[in-house]
Design a protein around this motif. Structure first.
Motif, PDB file in Angstrom:
ATOM      1  N   ASP A   4      51.969  44.043  45.918  1.00  0.00           N
ATOM      2  CA  ASP A   4      51.114  45.042  45.263  1.00  0.00           C
ATOM      3  C   ASP A   4      50.095  44.368  44.344  1.00  0.00           C
ATOM      4  O   ASP A   4      48.927  44.749  44.308  1.00  0.00           O
ATOM      5  N   LYS A   5      50.541  43.362  43.617  1.00  0.00           N
ATOM      6  CA  LYS A   5      49.645  42.656  42.695  1.00  0.00           C
ATOM      7  C   LYS A   5      48.555  41.921  43.474  1.00  0.00           C
ATOM      8  O   LYS A   5      47.402  41.866  43.032  1.00  0.00           O
ATOM      9  N   ALA A   6      48.900  41.371  44.636  1.00  0.00           N
ATOM     10  CA  ALA A   6      47.894  40.693  45.465  1.00  0.00           C
ATOM     11  C   ALA A   6      46.777  41.665  45.842  1.00  0.00           C
ATOM     12  O   ALA A   6      45.591  41.306  45.794  1.00  0.00           O
ATOM     13  N   LYS A   7      47.131  42.893  46.192  1.00  0.00           N
ATOM     14  CA  LYS A   7      46.109  43.898  46.527  1.00  0.00           C
ATOM     15  C   LYS A   7      45.187  44.153  45.337  1.00  0.00           C
ATOM     16  O   LYS A   7      43.972  44.280  45.494  1.00  0.00           O
ATOM     17  N   ASP A   8      45.773  44.218  44.148  1.00  0.00           N
ATOM     18  CA  ASP A   8      44.958  44.410  42.942  1.00  0.00           C
ATOM     19  C   ASP A   8      44.046  43.210  42.701  1.00  0.00           C
ATOM     20  O   ASP A   8      42.881  43.372  42.327  1.00  0.00           O
ATOM     21  N   TYR A   9      44.579  42.013  42.898  1.00  0.00           N
ATOM     22  CA  TYR A   9      43.751  40.807  42.747  1.00  0.00           C
ATOM     23  C   TYR A   9      42.562  40.856  43.708  1.00  0.00           C
ATOM     24  O   TYR A   9      41.425  40.575  43.320  1.00  0.00           O
ATOM     25  N   PHE A  10      42.809  41.190  44.962  1.00  0.00           N
ATOM     26  CA  PHE A  10      41.723  41.222  45.953  1.00  0.00           C
ATOM     27  C   PHE A  10      40.679  42.273  45.597  1.00  0.00           C
ATOM     28  O   PHE A  10      39.480  42.026  45.713  1.00  0.00           O
ATOM     29  N   ALA A  11      41.130  43.438  45.162  1.00  0.00           N
ATOM     30  CA  ALA A  11      40.193  44.494  44.774  1.00  0.00           C
ATOM     31  C   ALA A  11      39.326  44.053  43.594  1.00  0.00           C
ATOM     32  O   ALA A  11      38.207  44.534  43.431  1.00  0.00           O
ATOM     33  N   ALA A  12      39.837  43.119  42.793  1.00  0.00           N
ATOM     34  CA  ALA A  12      39.108  42.618  41.625  1.00  0.00           C
ATOM     35  C   ALA A  12      38.238  41.400  41.952  1.00  0.00           C
ATOM     36  O   ALA A  12      37.559  40.877  41.070  1.00  0.00           O
ATOM     37  N   GLY A  13      38.281  40.919  43.200  1.00  0.00           N
ATOM     38  CA  GLY A  13      37.406  39.819  43.587  1.00  0.00           C
ATOM     39  C   GLY A  13      38.060  38.466  43.792  1.00  0.00           C
ATOM     40  O   GLY A  13      37.388  37.497  44.146  1.00  0.00           O
ATOM     41  N   VAL A  14      39.363  38.358  43.564  1.00  0.00           N
ATOM     42  CA  VAL A  14      40.077  37.110  43.839  1.00  0.00           C
ATOM     43  C   VAL A  14      40.087  36.917  45.354  1.00  0.00           C
ATOM     44  O   VAL A  14      40.208  37.872  46.113  1.00  0.00           O
ATOM     45  N   LEU A  15      39.969  35.669  45.803  1.00  0.00           N
ATOM     46  CA  LEU A  15      39.845  35.403  47.237  1.00  0.00           C
ATOM     47  C   LEU A  15      41.147  35.017  47.928  1.00  0.00           C
ATOM     48  O   LEU A  15      41.277  35.174  49.138  1.00  0.00           O
ATOM     49  N   ARG A  16      42.111  34.481  47.173  1.00  0.00           N
ATOM     50  CA  ARG A  16      43.363  34.055  47.785  1.00  0.00           C
ATOM     51  C   ARG A  16      44.482  34.184  46.764  1.00  0.00           C
ATOM     52  O   ARG A  16      44.288  33.897  45.576  1.00  0.00           O
ATOM     53  N   VAL A  17      45.665  34.576  47.245  1.00  0.00           N
ATOM     54  CA  VAL A  17      46.851  34.673  46.393  1.00  0.00           C
ATOM     55  C   VAL A  17      47.991  33.948  47.094  1.00  0.00           C
ATOM     56  O   VAL A  17      48.290  34.231  48.255  1.00  0.00           O
ATOM     57  N   TRP A  18      48.601  33.008  46.389  1.00  0.00           N
ATOM     58  CA  TRP A  18      49.801  32.337  46.875  1.00  0.00           C
ATOM     59  C   TRP A  18      50.972  32.877  46.064  1.00  0.00           C
ATOM     60  O   TRP A  18      50.899  32.961  44.834  1.00  0.00           O
ATOM     61  N   VAL A  19      52.059  33.203  46.763  1.00  0.00           N
ATOM     62  CA  VAL A  19      53.289  33.618  46.091  1.00  0.00           C
ATOM     63  C   VAL A  19      54.381  32.646  46.514  1.00  0.00           C
ATOM     64  O   VAL A  19      54.705  32.541  47.699  1.00  0.00           O
ATOM     65  N   VAL A  20      54.917  31.952  45.540  1.00  0.00           N
ATOM     66  CA  VAL A  20      55.938  30.940  45.780  1.00  0.00           C
ATOM     67  C   VAL A  20      57.302  31.555  45.487  1.00  0.00           C
ATOM     68  O   VAL A  20      57.517  32.125  44.419  1.00  0.00           O
ATOM     69  N   ASP A  21      58.202  31.430  46.456  1.00  0.00           N
ATOM     70  CA  ASP A  21      59.561  31.952  46.313  1.00  0.00           C
ATOM     71  C   ASP A  21      60.525  30.767  46.219  1.00  0.00           C
ATOM     72  O   ASP A  21      60.838  30.128  47.229  1.00  0.00           O
ATOM     73  N   PRO A  22      60.987  30.444  45.005  1.00  0.00           N
ATOM     74  CA  PRO A  22      61.873  29.288  44.832  1.00  0.00           C
ATOM     75  C   PRO A  22      63.192  29.410  45.581  1.00  0.00           C
ATOM     76  O   PRO A  22      63.718  28.421  46.076  1.00  0.00           O
ATOM     77  N   GLU A  23      63.745  30.626  45.662  1.00  0.00           N
ATOM     78  CA  GLU A  23      65.036  30.807  46.324  1.00  0.00           C
ATOM     79  C   GLU A  23      64.925  30.620  47.838  1.00  0.00           C
ATOM     80  O   GLU A  23      65.765  29.972  48.452  1.00  0.00           O
ATOM     81  N   ALA A  24      63.907  31.177  48.447  1.00  0.00           N
ATOM     82  CA  ALA A  24      63.719  31.074  49.897  1.00  0.00           C
ATOM     83  C   ALA A  24      62.985  29.790  50.286  1.00  0.00           C
ATOM     84  O   ALA A  24      62.902  29.465  51.468  1.00  0.00           O
ATOM     85  N   MET A  25      62.457  29.076  49.295  1.00  0.00           N
ATOM     86  CA  MET A  25      61.666  27.853  49.517  1.00  0.00           C
ATOM     87  C   MET A  25      60.512  28.131  50.479  1.00  0.00           C
ATOM     88  O   MET A  25      60.322  27.426  51.471  1.00  0.00           O
TER      89      MET A  25
END
Length: 185
Positions: free
Chosen positions: A122-143
């Motif tokens: 959901d936050k990635a969608k908000d970032y994109f709507a605000a003009g951010v071009l890429r979002v990385w989400v790192v999951d430490p548990e799933a590596m």
């Protein structure tokens, strides 16, 4: 410390004193960020070191830097775990002790134990709507590292598959390399 439910303006939020608790500005309120644990902090440092080595002379990569954006037509100041912004987006000559005034090319968020992937989708969608071009989400548990694109595409990276992106020319990292740099494998 900010009392829960206190309505603030963006200016009020940005004037809050720095302290041990980091806040994001969401819907007129200062919302505390989750306190980072070992995996989170190790990954944040590893990513910062690896991306900074690549970004010299290209842009800046910074941890916990508030962004001045809009979300649903309202002021929004998220504080990603890492932000990369090129010198084309914010010139090298810009040196002010304030929040980032323009959308960065890349934000990186690291999932903490009490957070869900859905929150970050959901936050990635908000970032994109605000003009951010890429979002990385790192999951430490799933590596894993999930890369979100503005068109809705999501790529999931594991192990040694190189992360290569035309937005970040010359940067080539793998999930394994990042987790090894963080000393988590």
């Amino acid at each position: 410390m900010v009392n829960a439910g206190t309505k603030l303006t963006l200016e009020d939020f940005l004037a809050l004193p720095q302290g041990d608790v980091h806040y994001e500005f969401v819907d007129g309120q200062a919302v505390p960020k989750v306190s980072p644990k070992y995996f989170h902090s190790s990954l944040q440092l590893a990513l910062m070191l690896l991306i900074r080595a690549w970004s010299r002379a290209r842009g800046r990569v910074l941890p916990e830097w508030a962004l001045i954006l809009k979300r649903n037509g309202q002021d929004w100041a998220p504080v990603p775990d890492l932000t990369y912004i090129s010198y084309e987006g914010l010139p090298a000559s810009w040196k002010r002790n304030q929040a980032c005034p323009v959308p960065p090319e890349l934000v990186i968020e690291i999932i903490s134990p009490d957070q869900t992937l859905k929150e970050f989708e959901d936050k990635a969608k908000d970032y994109f709507a605000a003009g951010v071009l890429r979002v990385w989400v790192v999951d430490p548990e799933a590596m894993t590292i999930r890369i979100f694109y503005p068109d809705g595409l999501i790529e999931i990276y594991t192990d040694r598959t190189p992360i290569v992106d035309l937005l970040l020319p010359g940067l080539e990292l793998s999930t394994r390399q990042i987790f090894e740099e963080a000393e988590l494998i």
